[in-house]
Write a protein that holds these residues in place. Structure first.
Motif, PDB file in Angstrom:
ATOM      1  N   MET A   1      19.991  27.913  55.612  1.00  0.00           N
ATOM      2  CA  MET A   1      21.269  27.888  56.040  1.00  0.00           C
ATOM      3  C   MET A   1      22.267  27.465  55.048  1.00  0.00           C
ATOM      4  O   MET A   1      23.198  28.100  54.715  1.00  0.00           O
ATOM      5  CB  MET A   1      21.613  27.332  57.647  1.00  0.00           C
ATOM      6  N   GLY A   2      21.765  26.293  54.440  1.00  0.00           N
ATOM      7  CA  GLY A   2      22.614  25.613  53.228  1.00  0.00           C
ATOM      8  C   GLY A   2      22.876  26.311  52.359  1.00  0.00           C
ATOM      9  O   GLY A   2      23.680  26.514  51.282  1.00  0.00           O
ATOM     10  N   ASP A   3      21.732  27.236  51.853  1.00  0.00           N
ATOM     11  CA  ASP A   3      22.044  28.309  50.717  1.00  0.00           C
ATOM     12  C   ASP A   3      22.970  28.984  50.989  1.00  0.00           C
ATOM     13  O   ASP A   3      23.514  29.535  49.960  1.00  0.00           O
ATOM     14  CB  ASP A   3      20.359  29.007  50.649  1.00  0.00           C
ATOM     15  N   ILE A   4      23.155  29.685  52.053  1.00  0.00           N
ATOM     16  CA  ILE A   4      24.002  30.837  52.517  1.00  0.00           C
ATOM     17  C   ILE A   4      25.387  29.935  52.362  1.00  0.00           C
ATOM     18  O   ILE A   4      26.259  30.844  51.786  1.00  0.00           O
ATOM     19  CB  ILE A   4      23.989  31.247  53.840  1.00  0.00           C
ATOM     20  N   ILE A   5      25.538  28.735  52.707  1.00  0.00           N
ATOM     21  CA  ILE A   5      27.046  28.270  52.608  1.00  0.00           C
ATOM     22  C   ILE A   5      27.162  27.978  51.173  1.00  0.00           C
ATOM     23  O   ILE A   5      28.576  28.082  50.728  1.00  0.00           O
ATOM     24  CB  ILE A   5      26.875  26.932  53.433  1.00  0.00           C
ATOM     25  N   ALA A   6      26.260  27.546  50.449  1.00  0.00           N
ATOM     26  CA  ALA A   6      26.241  27.310  48.790  1.00  0.00           C
ATOM     27  C   ALA A   6      26.588  28.624  48.060  1.00  0.00           C
ATOM     28  O   ALA A   6      27.571  28.746  47.358  1.00  0.00           O
ATOM     29  CB  ALA A   6      25.113  26.769  48.256  1.00  0.00           C
ATOM     30  N   PHE A   7      26.151  29.694  48.523  1.00  0.00           N
ATOM     31  CA  PHE A   7      26.628  30.993  47.773  1.00  0.00           C
ATOM     32  C   PHE A   7      27.835  31.248  48.500  1.00  0.00           C
ATOM     33  O   PHE A   7      28.532  31.969  47.322  1.00  0.00           O
ATOM     34  CB  PHE A   7      25.222  32.003  48.489  1.00  0.00           C
ATOM     35  N   ALA A   8      28.302  31.359  49.584  1.00  0.00           N
ATOM     36  CA  ALA A   8      29.479  31.733  50.063  1.00  0.00           C
ATOM     37  C   ALA A   8      30.707  30.729  49.255  1.00  0.00           C
ATOM     38  O   ALA A   8      31.595  31.448  48.952  1.00  0.00           O
ATOM     39  CB  ALA A   8      29.545  31.375  51.729  1.00  0.00           C
ATOM     40  N   VAL A   9      30.201  29.464  49.046  1.00  0.00           N
ATOM     41  CA  VAL A   9      31.272  28.744  48.215  1.00  0.00           C
ATOM     42  C   VAL A   9      31.456  29.431  46.892  1.00  0.00           C
ATOM     43  O   VAL A   9      32.472  29.371  46.260  1.00  0.00           O
ATOM     44  CB  VAL A   9      30.939  27.154  48.381  1.00  0.00           C
ATOM     45  N   VAL A  10      30.291  29.597  46.168  1.00  0.00           N
ATOM     46  CA  VAL A  10      30.152  30.206  44.770  1.00  0.00           C
ATOM     47  C   VAL A  10      30.965  31.366  44.803  1.00  0.00           C
ATOM     48  O   VAL A  10      31.672  31.678  43.980  1.00  0.00           O
ATOM     49  CB  VAL A  10      28.926  30.275  44.346  1.00  0.00           C
ATOM     50  N   ILE A  11      30.911  32.267  45.939  1.00  0.00           N
ATOM     51  CA  ILE A  11      31.431  33.502  45.800  1.00  0.00           C
ATOM     52  C   ILE A  11      33.101  33.455  46.038  1.00  0.00           C
ATOM     53  O   ILE A  11      33.857  34.061  45.408  1.00  0.00           O
ATOM     54  CB  ILE A  11      30.798  34.554  46.910  1.00  0.00           C
ATOM     55  N   LEU A  12      33.247  32.419  46.937  1.00  0.00           N
ATOM     56  CA  LEU A  12      34.696  32.193  47.183  1.00  0.00           C
ATOM     57  C   LEU A  12      35.302  31.807  45.810  1.00  0.00           C
ATOM     58  O   LEU A  12      36.689  32.093  45.735  1.00  0.00           O
ATOM     59  CB  LEU A  12      34.935  31.140  48.251  1.00  0.00           C
ATOM     60  N   LEU A  13      34.883  30.554  45.360  1.00  0.00           N
ATOM     61  CA  LEU A  13      35.417  30.401  44.055  1.00  0.00           C
ATOM     62  C   LEU A  13      35.582  31.359  42.845  1.00  0.00           C
ATOM     63  O   LEU A  13      36.322  31.407  42.082  1.00  0.00           O
ATOM     64  CB  LEU A  13      34.510  29.172  43.366  1.00  0.00           C
ATOM     65  N   PHE A  14      34.516  32.287  42.667  1.00  0.00           N
ATOM     66  CA  PHE A  14      34.545  33.181  41.767  1.00  0.00           C
ATOM     67  C   PHE A  14      35.801  34.251  42.290  1.00  0.00           C
ATOM     68  O   PHE A  14      36.347  34.662  41.425  1.00  0.00           O
ATOM     69  CB  PHE A  14      33.184  34.104  41.766  1.00  0.00           C
ATOM     70  N   CYS A  15      35.758  34.553  43.304  1.00  0.00           N
ATOM     71  CA  CYS A  15      36.922  35.445  43.927  1.00  0.00           C
ATOM     72  C   CYS A  15      38.316  34.815  43.482  1.00  0.00           C
ATOM     73  O   CYS A  15      39.297  35.483  43.280  1.00  0.00           O
ATOM     74  CB  CYS A  15      36.918  35.769  45.383  1.00  0.00           C
ATOM     75  N   ILE A  16      38.544  33.547  43.715  1.00  0.00           N
ATOM     76  CA  ILE A  16      39.848  32.762  43.450  1.00  0.00           C
ATOM     77  C   ILE A  16      40.038  33.051  42.067  1.00  0.00           C
ATOM     78  O   ILE A  16      41.064  33.138  41.544  1.00  0.00           O
ATOM     79  CB  ILE A  16      39.897  31.432  44.146  1.00  0.00           C
ATOM     80  N   SER A  17      39.237  32.613  41.026  1.00  0.00           N
ATOM     81  CA  SER A  17      39.160  32.779  39.723  1.00  0.00           C
ATOM     82  C   SER A  17      39.642  34.118  39.295  1.00  0.00           C
ATOM     83  O   SER A  17      40.449  34.299  38.300  1.00  0.00           O
ATOM     84  CB  SER A  17      37.923  32.473  39.045  1.00  0.00           C
ATOM     85  N   ILE A  18      38.865  35.265  39.868  1.00  0.00           N
ATOM     86  CA  ILE A  18      39.268  36.526  39.599  1.00  0.00           C
ATOM     87  C   ILE A  18      40.641  36.805  39.955  1.00  0.00           C
ATOM     88  O   ILE A  18      41.584  37.411  39.253  1.00  0.00           O
ATOM     89  CB  ILE A  18      38.097  37.515  40.354  1.00  0.00           C
ATOM     90  N   LEU A  19      41.235  36.371  41.180  1.00  0.00           N
ATOM     91  CA  LEU A  19      42.622  36.704  41.587  1.00  0.00           C
ATOM     92  C   LEU A  19      43.553  36.034  40.560  1.00  0.00           C
ATOM     93  O   LEU A  19      44.509  36.449  40.366  1.00  0.00           O
ATOM     94  CB  LEU A  19      42.597  36.157  43.121  1.00  0.00           C
ATOM     95  N   LYS A  20      43.166  34.855  40.042  1.00  0.00           N
ATOM     96  CA  LYS A  20      43.969  34.050  39.221  1.00  0.00           C
ATOM     97  C   LYS A  20      44.291  34.787  37.800  1.00  0.00           C
ATOM     98  O   LYS A  20      45.482  35.011  37.356  1.00  0.00           O
ATOM     99  CB  LYS A  20      43.419  32.710  39.107  1.00  0.00           C
ATOM    100  N   ILE A  21      43.154  35.311  37.310  1.00  0.00           N
ATOM    101  CA  ILE A  21      43.143  36.104  36.096  1.00  0.00           C
ATOM    102  C   ILE A  21      43.863  37.491  36.441  1.00  0.00           C
ATOM    103  O   ILE A  21      44.630  37.935  35.520  1.00  0.00           O
ATOM    104  CB  ILE A  21      41.710  36.270  35.630  1.00  0.00           C
ATOM    105  N   LEU A  22      43.846  38.016  37.486  1.00  0.00           N
ATOM    106  CA  LEU A  22      44.577  39.351  37.880  1.00  0.00           C
ATOM    107  C   LEU A  22      46.028  39.084  37.973  1.00  0.00           C
ATOM    108  O   LEU A  22      46.830  39.829  37.358  1.00  0.00           O
ATOM    109  CB  LEU A  22      44.167  39.743  39.197  1.00  0.00           C
ATOM    110  N   LYS A  23      46.252  37.966  38.513  1.00  0.00           N
ATOM    111  CA  LYS A  23      47.730  37.399  39.004  1.00  0.00           C
ATOM    112  C   LYS A  23      48.350  37.390  37.310  1.00  0.00           C
ATOM    113  O   LYS A  23      49.471  37.911  37.012  1.00  0.00           O
ATOM    114  CB  LYS A  23      47.836  36.437  39.580  1.00  0.00           C
ATOM    115  N   GLU A  24      47.692  36.856  36.593  1.00  0.00           N
ATOM    116  CA  GLU A  24      48.136  36.453  35.291  1.00  0.00           C
ATOM    117  C   GLU A  24      48.376  37.653  34.178  1.00  0.00           C
ATOM    118  O   GLU A  24      49.433  38.040  33.749  1.00  0.00           O
ATOM    119  CB  GLU A  24      47.178  35.401  34.459  1.00  0.00           C
ATOM    120  N   TYR A  25      47.302  38.495  34.501  1.00  0.00           N
ATOM    121  CA  TYR A  25      47.375  39.882  33.805  1.00  0.00           C
ATOM    122  C   TYR A  25      48.789  40.791  34.351  1.00  0.00           C
ATOM    123  O   TYR A  25      49.225  41.445  33.448  1.00  0.00           O
ATOM    124  CB  TYR A  25      46.172  40.559  34.082  1.00  0.00           C
TER     125      TYR A  25
END
Length: 63
Positions: A1-25
């Motif tokens: 279960m802890g692995d799933i939460i860690a994976f979800a956090v990594v995906i969430l951070l990745f998505c936030i980074s992508i959205l930030k880059i897209l907004k700047e673009y």
């Protein structure tokens, strides 16, 4: 279960980074469009002023 939460956090951070880059673009793209429109209007007004000068000069030479 802890692995799933860690994976979800990594995906969430990745998505936030992508959205930030897209907004700047998108902001940069809109800025380029706005700059192009301003330069176009500036050139149009400059040409209009030059045309008016030529018309006045031609009108004075006819009199």
């Amino acid at each position: 279960m802890g692995d799933i939460i860690a994976f979800a956090v990594v995906i969430l951070l990745f998505c936030i980074s992508i959205l930030k880059i897209l907004k700047e673009y998108l902001l940069k793209r809109e800025q380029i469009k706005a700059d192009a429109l301003v330069k176009c209007e500036e050139l149009r007004l400059k040409n209009q002023i030059e045309l008016e000068k030529l018309i006045k000069k031609d009108y004075k030479s006819e009199q």
